[in-house]
Enzyme design. Structure first.
Site, PDB file in Angstrom:
ATOM      1  CD  GLU A 195      -1.336   0.089   3.657  1.00 20.95           C
ATOM      2  OE1 GLU A 195      -1.479  -0.913   4.334  1.00 20.95           O
ATOM      3  OE2 GLU A 195      -1.968   1.136   3.832  1.00 20.95           O
ATOM      4  CB  CYS A 243      -2.684  -4.109   6.529  1.00 20.73           C
ATOM      5  SG  CYS A 243      -2.126  -2.520   7.126  1.00 20.73           S
ATOM      6  CG  HIS A 254      -3.124  -6.769  10.558  1.00 20.23           C
ATOM      7  ND1 HIS A 254      -1.856  -6.627  10.031  1.00 20.23           N
ATOM      8  CD2 HIS A 254      -3.675  -5.520  10.532  1.00 20.23           C
ATOM      9  CE1 HIS A 254      -1.658  -5.357   9.703  1.00 20.23           C
ATOM     10  NE2 HIS A 254      -2.746  -4.670  10.001  1.00 20.23           N
TER      11      HIS A 254
HETATM   12  N1  COA Z   1       1.406   2.870  30.477  1.00 17.68           N
HETATM   13  C1  COA Z   1       0.812   1.792  29.939  1.00 17.68           C
HETATM   14  N2  COA Z   1      -0.178   1.861  29.002  1.00 17.68           N
HETATM   15  C2  COA Z   1      -0.552   3.086  28.607  1.00 17.68           C
HETATM   16  C3  COA Z   1       0.018   4.258  29.138  1.00 17.68           C
HETATM   17  C4  COA Z   1       1.037   4.113  30.117  1.00 17.68           C
HETATM   18  N3  COA Z   1       1.656   5.178  30.652  1.00 17.68           N
HETATM   19  N4  COA Z   1      -0.572   5.308  28.551  1.00 17.68           N
HETATM   20  C5  COA Z   1      -1.500   4.821  27.683  1.00 17.68           C
HETATM   21  N5  COA Z   1      -1.486   3.478  27.727  1.00 17.68           N
HETATM   22  C6  COA Z   1      -2.308   2.556  26.960  1.00 17.68           C
HETATM   23  C7  COA Z   1      -3.754   2.976  26.846  1.00 17.68           C
HETATM   24  O1  COA Z   1      -4.485   2.587  27.995  1.00 17.68           O
HETATM   25  C8  COA Z   1      -4.184   2.239  25.605  1.00 17.68           C
HETATM   26  O2  COA Z   1      -4.390   0.887  25.895  1.00 17.68           O
HETATM   27  P1  COA Z   1      -5.771   0.170  25.504  1.00 17.68           P
HETATM   28  O3  COA Z   1      -5.885   0.311  24.000  1.00 17.68           O
HETATM   29  O4  COA Z   1      -5.586  -1.240  25.928  1.00 17.68           O
HETATM   30  O5  COA Z   1      -6.859   0.909  26.201  1.00 17.68           O
HETATM   31  C9  COA Z   1      -2.925   2.285  24.735  1.00 17.68           C
HETATM   32  O6  COA Z   1      -1.839   2.579  25.619  1.00 17.68           O
HETATM   33  C10 COA Z   1      -2.955   3.354  23.657  1.00 17.68           C
HETATM   34  O7  COA Z   1      -3.276   4.566  24.299  1.00 17.68           O
HETATM   35  P2  COA Z   1      -4.291   5.603  23.643  1.00 17.68           P
HETATM   36  O8  COA Z   1      -4.341   6.835  24.462  1.00 17.68           O
HETATM   37  O9  COA Z   1      -5.572   4.917  23.300  1.00 17.68           O
HETATM   38  O10 COA Z   1      -3.442   5.881  22.293  1.00 17.68           O
HETATM   39  P3  COA Z   1      -3.516   6.947  21.216  1.00 17.68           P
HETATM   40  O11 COA Z   1      -4.702   7.811  21.256  1.00 17.68           O
HETATM   41  O12 COA Z   1      -2.225   7.634  21.308  1.00 17.68           O
HETATM   42  O13 COA Z   1      -3.625   6.078  19.858  1.00 17.68           O
HETATM   43  C11 COA Z   1      -3.770   4.317  18.276  1.00 17.68           C
HETATM   44  C12 COA Z   1      -3.468   4.687  19.717  1.00 17.68           C
HETATM   45  C13 COA Z   1      -3.594   2.826  18.065  1.00 17.68           C
HETATM   46  C14 COA Z   1      -5.221   4.701  17.953  1.00 17.68           C
HETATM   47  C15 COA Z   1      -2.804   5.099  17.349  1.00 17.68           C
HETATM   48  O14 COA Z   1      -1.502   4.645  17.594  1.00 17.68           O
HETATM   49  C16 COA Z   1      -3.117   4.948  15.881  1.00 17.68           C
HETATM   50  O15 COA Z   1      -3.909   5.695  15.311  1.00 17.68           O
HETATM   51  N6  COA Z   1      -2.447   3.985  15.196  1.00 17.68           N
HETATM   52  C17 COA Z   1      -2.590   3.782  13.750  1.00 17.68           C
HETATM   53  C18 COA Z   1      -3.838   3.025  13.355  1.00 17.68           C
HETATM   54  C19 COA Z   1      -3.794   1.592  13.763  1.00 17.68           C
HETATM   55  O16 COA Z   1      -2.757   0.990  13.923  1.00 17.68           O
HETATM   56  N7  COA Z   1      -5.000   0.987  13.857  1.00 17.68           N
HETATM   57  C20 COA Z   1      -5.120  -0.415  14.251  1.00 17.68           C
HETATM   58  C21 COA Z   1      -6.155  -1.160  13.473  1.00 17.68           C
HETATM   59  S1  COA Z   1      -5.718  -1.279  11.773  1.00 17.68           S
END
Ligand code: COA
Length: 386
Positions: free
Chosen positions: A81, A113, A235
């Protein structure tokens, strides 16, 4: 009796540079546990100026050609992609650089993906019709999100090459599959952008929804009950996502699935980051390299590509697979990556973004491998093998 068809060989490659997520966390003032525990990620592979999806694809596939030769390969599917051209398949560059036979069809597949899974299934169907032929499937991607966005820490890069053949040495594909498609704007990359647009939370929920719908279709089409699946590769856009998927499958089927059934699949992706369509197959490589008890075992594979397409399918591992895996060299390759700090990573990103097709440019080979992107001449990308 029909012959089994599946994965005869599998090899991986990643970039020459690596960035520790602890360093990104420190630079951004984020608790490093968010990345290590919250996302399940430690490092991301970072491409140098002379690396792209073509050089990564070649580095993965050259290992397979080195072992088996190329004489029987009649088709090359390049799944990505993060393509380098809107018209020409990146696979055509790979075909030349690897010296594949002229009598070979080459095409690029795209669906976020997911596309490597479509390529794998199409390859198996081709080999079923002509079992003396082999199909080379290569998944190669570089994940790029906006600097400073929540998704930045999930970037990565890598390629997985798979040789599909009859009487496979590593694993046979089973016939039953479950599929699901839904038009959803969770992640996409318009033609005028180098970085993906993503609604991260929506993508997590679309992924989990796609998994349960693909699972239901798999069962409705005669797939085995979940209790007859011995390991799972889900995945992994970040490795914690596989844990979420495994828990959701457990809830959905009402069967308490052992969390250790996914443990072996995360080792490489924790250190590479998201390699989009290659990611599921890095998970499989990791499982094969870290689990000695897989002979005769069934692996459940869940493939998700945003936008979105989902597929659940199964593999049964061949006796003697251990003699064909490449764990030592893959671990060596990961350890040999050269560390970069956040400023250097950003400079590499900026340099990559400045390469344009309307300006001739020459790029010096600097990555450790044999395949290099060496610039643009008259609008066309140039590569070398040395
Ligand atoms: N210690 C431990 N864990 C922590 C933490 C800390 N200090 N701070 C945050 N976390 C955890 C959160 O609780 C969360 O866990 P959970 O999902 O089990 O609830 C995780 O870390 C991620 O935190 P969050 O605040 O939700 O992250 P974010 O808003 O920064 O974004 C994604 C996370 C995945 C949405 C972001 O990385 C993203 O957009 N990724 C690309 C898209 C993707 O990969 N999608 C997946 C499906 S294809």
């Amino acid at each position: 009796m029909t012959r089994p068809i599946g994965i005869h060989d599998l090899a991986v490659a990643t970039t020459g540079y690596v960035l520790a997520l602890d360093d990104i966390a420190a630079a951004a003032g984020v608790d490093p546990a968010k990345y290590r525990i919250g996302l399940g990620q430690e490092q991301m592979s970072v491409p140098g100026p002379d690396e792209d999806i073509v050089t990564l694809a070649c580095a993965a596939a050259a290992q397979i050609i080195g072992r088996h030769g190329a004489d029987r390969i009649r088709t090359l599917f390049l799944a990505t992609e993060s393509g380098v051209d809107q018209s020409k398949s990146a696979g055509v560059f790979v075909h030349r650089l690897l010296g594949l036979p002229d009598a070979c069809r080459v095409v690029e597949l795209k669906q976020a993906c997911y596309s490597a899974t479509a390529a794998l299934q199409a390859a198996a169907d081709m080999v079923a019709r002509r079992p003396d032929e082999q199909v080379l499937v290569i998944a190669s991607d570089i994940a790029r999100y906006d600097i400073g966005s929540p998704a930045e820490a999930t970037q990565g890069a890598g390629a997985v090459a798979i040789l599909v053949a009859a009487d496979p040495s590593i694993a046979r594909l089973e016939d039953r599959v479950g599929v699901f498609t839904s038009d959803v704007d969770d992640f996409w990359r318009p033609n005028d952008r180098l970085t993906a647009l993503v609604d991260g939370k929506a993508s997590v929920s679309a992924y989990l929804d796609g998994m349960t719908r693909a699972w239901d279709d798999y069962r409705a089409r005669g797939g085995v009950p979940v209790t007859q699946i011995d390991r799972f590769c889900h995945h992994q856009p970040f490795t914690k996502m596989a844990e979420k998927a495994h828990r959701r499958l457990s809830e959905h089927t009402g069967v308490a699935l052992d969390p250790t059934l996914i443990t072996g699949s995360a080792a490489y992706n924790r250190r590479i980051g998201n390699s989009y369509t290659a990611s599921l197959y890095f998970a499989l490589a990791s499982l094969l390299d870290h689990d000695d008890e897989l002979a005769g075992r069934r692996i459940g594979m869940f493939s998700y590509g945003s936008g979105s397409v989902s597929e659940f399918f199964t593999l049964v591992v061949s006796d003697g697979y251990r003699a064909r895996t490449r764990g030592e060299s893959t671990r060596g390759m990961l350890a040999a990556r050269r560390p970069v700090d956040p400023p250097r990573y950003r400079a590499l990103r900026a340099a990559g973004a400045s390469v344009r097709s309307d300006l001739d440019v020459s790029i010096a080979p600097e990555s450790p491998g044999s395949f290099h992107f060496i610039g643009i001449t008259a609008g066309a990308r140039q590569y070398t093998r040395r």
